[in-house]
Design a protein around this motif. Structure first.
Motif, mmCIF file in Angstrom:
data_model
loop_
_atom_site.group_PDB
_atom_site.id
_atom_site.type_symbol
_atom_site.label_atom_id
_atom_site.label_comp_id
_atom_site.label_asym_id
_atom_site.label_seq_id
_atom_site.Cartn_x
_atom_site.Cartn_y
_atom_site.Cartn_z
ATOM 1 N N ALA A 413 -11.613 13.123 17.513
ATOM 2 C CA ALA A 413 -11.982 12.340 16.321
ATOM 3 C C ALA A 413 -10.779 12.166 15.394
ATOM 4 O O ALA A 413 -10.528 11.073 14.871
ATOM 5 N N ILE A 414 -10.010 13.254 15.207
ATOM 6 C CA ILE A 414 -8.817 13.174 14.352
ATOM 7 C C ILE A 414 -7.795 12.220 14.979
ATOM 8 O O ILE A 414 -7.222 11.364 14.302
ATOM 9 N N GLY A 415 -7.601 12.349 16.299
ATOM 10 C CA GLY A 415 -6.660 11.469 17.020
ATOM 11 C C GLY A 415 -7.017 10.003 16.851
ATOM 12 O O GLY A 415 -6.157 9.174 16.528
ATOM 13 N N ALA A 416 -8.322 9.673 17.020
ATOM 14 C CA ALA A 416 -8.764 8.274 16.904
ATOM 15 C C ALA A 416 -8.508 7.735 15.499
ATOM 16 O O ALA A 416 -7.970 6.638 15.329
ATOM 17 N N SER A 417 -8.865 8.522 14.470
ATOM 18 C CA SER A 417 -8.680 8.067 13.082
ATOM 19 C C SER A 417 -7.200 7.859 12.756
ATOM 20 O O SER A 417 -6.820 6.841 12.177
ATOM 21 N N LEU A 418 -6.375 8.844 13.115
ATOM 22 C CA LEU A 418 -4.952 8.760 12.769
ATOM 23 C C LEU A 418 -4.246 7.626 13.498
ATOM 24 O O LEU A 418 -3.415 6.936 12.918
ATOM 25 N N VAL A 419 -4.599 7.432 14.765
ATOM 26 C CA VAL A 419 -3.935 6.377 15.550
ATOM 27 C C VAL A 419 -4.235 4.999 14.969
ATOM 28 O O VAL A 419 -3.328 4.185 14.801
ATOM 29 N N VAL A 420 -5.499 4.739 14.639
ATOM 30 C CA VAL A 420 -5.865 3.426 14.078
ATOM 31 C C VAL A 420 -5.166 3.209 12.730
ATOM 32 O O VAL A 420 -4.667 2.126 12.437
ATOM 33 N N THR A 421 -5.088 4.277 11.911
ATOM 34 C CA THR A 421 -4.412 4.184 10.603
ATOM 35 C C THR A 421 -2.926 3.894 10.772
ATOM 36 O O THR A 421 -2.377 2.991 10.142
ATOM 37 N N LEU A 422 -2.269 4.678 11.634
ATOM 38 C CA LEU A 422 -0.821 4.502 11.864
ATOM 39 C C LEU A 422 -0.526 3.097 12.381
ATOM 40 O O LEU A 422 0.424 2.444 11.947
ATOM 41 N N TRP A 423 -1.355 2.645 13.306
ATOM 42 C CA TRP A 423 -1.174 1.327 13.920
ATOM 43 C C TRP A 423 -1.250 0.233 12.853
ATOM 44 O O TRP A 423 -0.384 -0.640 12.774
ATOM 45 N N ASP A 424 -2.288 0.319 12.016
ATOM 46 C CA ASP A 424 -2.495 -0.690 10.982
ATOM 47 C C ASP A 424 -1.379 -0.661 9.923
ATOM 48 O O ASP A 424 -0.838 -1.694 9.549
ATOM 49 N N ASP A 425 -1.036 0.555 9.478
ATOM 50 C CA ASP A 425 -0.004 0.688 8.438
ATOM 51 C C ASP A 425 1.355 0.187 8.925
ATOM 52 O O ASP A 425 2.053 -0.545 8.220
ATOM 53 N N HIS A 426 1.712 0.593 10.147
ATOM 54 C CA HIS A 426 3.030 0.209 10.647
ATOM 55 C C HIS A 426 3.086 -1.281 10.975
ATOM 56 O O HIS A 426 4.165 -1.883 10.936
#
Length: 509
Positions: A413-426
């Motif tokens: 769950a943490i991996g999914a949330s962080l990956v989507v956030t990082l992807w969008d921000d970057h």
């Protein structure tokens, strides 16, 4: 809740059918973790919400499941393993129907939480009941079959999710659980009566339960909302972060001093268990993050349909199926730390291959890393599970299995949330850099000479810049995930050398 064998009257065909029912129930619950991944663009479009809000559909299920997994031991001891298993299946089926009938994101997330609450105990209980109905000499094969369903579920999820969403509607990804859930529940009630566990009026650790829900809930809300509220620049996110951290500290102290703890945290005193589970959590977080990101990137940027995104994600199935029994054999002959390290390093290498993907990559360039990843997954999954369970005492196996599934689910769950956030921000950063280096007016004039209007030329440039920025950002995320895999592969050597031939669960009792 001990893994003792119930000398039940299950023999021959009835025993095989009972094993099939347990494996199928586990398969259905694991499948539901990834079936929504490729359907997210359909769901977010239909409910008119953003892709980041759409990730709640995946994470809400994972977190609710994570909270219930550690309670399995208590539930089975209080109500009986078979009864808890059947109630879990009925509840899971009812909430699957409600998920399919959902008309808003709020309703869908609420029903996904219901699915997770009832689905949580099914995974460890299916594992435990298989151990009860098989004689000791057959338990290793039974666990092999169980591991197979745990590996195939996340692979078949995207194919089924994609095919159903494209050809029918996303609601059906939840309705398909109805016949499976009802069949497994009724069959388990008939076949597994003799494998029921003794019950006892166990005290419930209400304080521990409250603290568990508090800190996990705060953590997940922080991860899901952080992106929309600009992380720690918003007071609400800071409050959630402090709540999660303080809640975790108090929860740990509480459980260490509680006579009947809801989660037996003392199991972390075994170095072999702690390091194995830590490597498993890091590896699974990075793995799950990538299987959430890839289908979305394929559909948004490369114009893949949900079905084809599912096929591409699932190309890793062949290697996983082929290698699972081979790795189970190798684990009894070789140092399992070396096998796990090899699997994690290979996953790191495969993720680095993805960091060079471009917007014009063909199907084979995208599928090759998936195929190699399929061969790597059993090397990572099986030895780490074995090492963790072999490190604890026989009567602690149930608690250890619950804790391990709990941490793996939370990491996902943490991996999914962080990956989507990082992807969008970057993506935003990459977009502004691309625009800064682009001579927009020249490009616009060139396009207008080929027949574009001024407005459509700008629109065309903008869509190309968006796609390139999104791809550069995905590549950036893959480099970070590769580092996580390599880190997990290195820390496994901190484990004490496992005894050759001891594969947890099957031989540790």
């Amino acid at each position: 809740m001990k893994y003792d064998t119930a000398m039940s009257d299950l023999k021959g065909g009835r025993l095989i059918l009972a094993a099939f029912v347990l494996a199928l129930a586990n398969f259905m619950v694991v499948l539901d973790m990834t079936i929504a991944n490729v359907s997210l663009p359909h769901i977010t479009g239909s409910l008119a919400v953003s892709p980041t809000q759409g990730t709640w559909v995946i994470t809400s299920y994972a977190v609710a499941e994570a909270i219930c997994v550690p309670l399995t031991g208590w539930l089975a001891g209080r109500f009986g393993a078979v009864r808890t298993f059947c109630v879990g299946l009925f509840g899971f089926t009812i909430f699957s129907i409600l998920c399919g009938l959902s008309t808003s994101l709020e309703m869908l997330v609420f029903c996904r939480i219901g699915q997770g609450i009832f689905g949580g105990p099914i995974m460890p209980l299916s594992q435990m009941l298989l151990m009860r109905i098989f004689p000791p000499e057959k338990q290793s094969q039974a666990m092999g079959m169980w591991a197979m369903t745990t590996v195939i579920g996340p692979i078949l999820g995207p194919i089924l999710g994609g095919t159903i969403s494209d050809n029918f509607s996303w609601h059906w990804i939840f309705f398909i659980n109805i016949p499976v859930g009802l069949f497994c529940a009724f069959a388990a009630m008939r076949l597994l009566k003799t494998a029921e566990t003794p019950t006892d009026k166990l005290k419930i650790d209400m304080g521990g339960l409250f603290l568990l829900i508090l800190w996990i809930g705060a953590l997940q809300l922080m991860l899901d909302l952080g992106h929309e509220y600009d992380w720690f620049n918003h007071p609400a996110i800071s409050v959630l972060a402090i709540t999660a951290f303080v809640g975790l500290v108090i929860f740990t102290i509480w459980e260490l001093t509680e006579r009947y703890p809801i989660v037996n945290v003392q199991i972390f005193r075994y170095r072999g268990f702690t390091i194995s589970v830590l490597a498993l959590a890091f590896g699974f977080g990075a793995f799950f993050g990538s299987i959430v990101l890839i289908p979305q990137w394929l559909q948004i940027n490369l114009g893949y349909t949900a079905t084809w995104a599912g096929y591409l994600t699932a190309t890793m199935g062949f290697g996983s199926l082929l290698m699972s029994p081979i790795v189970a054999k190798l684990a009894t002959k070789y140092d399992q730390r070396a096998l796990a390290c090899f699997g994690l390093m290979l996953l790191g290498f495969v993720t680095l291959m993805r960091a060079f993907w471009t917007t014009d990559a063909d199907f084979m360039a995208l599928a090759l890393p998936q195929i190699i990843q399929g061969f790597a997954v059993p090397f990572f999954f099986i030895p780490l599970t074995n090492m963790a369970l072999a490190a604890v005492l026989p009567h602690e196996i149930a608690s250890a299995a619950g804790l391990m599934n709990f941490l793996r689910t939370i990491a996902g769950a943490i991996g999914a949330s962080l990956v989507v956030t990082l992807w969008d921000d970057h993506s935003k950063v990459a977009r502004s850099e691309l625009v800064g280096n682009l001579h927009v007016e020249e490009t616009q004039n060139t396009l207008m000479q080929t027949g574009f209007s001024a407005q459509s030329a700008l629109g065309y440039i903008s869509s190309i810049v968006d796609k390139e920025a999104s791809t550069l950002s995905a590549n950036h995320v893959f480099i970070i995930l590769a580092m996580v895999f390599i880190f997990a592969g290195l820390i496994i050597w901190l484990c004490p050398k496992p005894k050759i031939g001891v594969s947890g669960g099957g031989h540790a009792h």
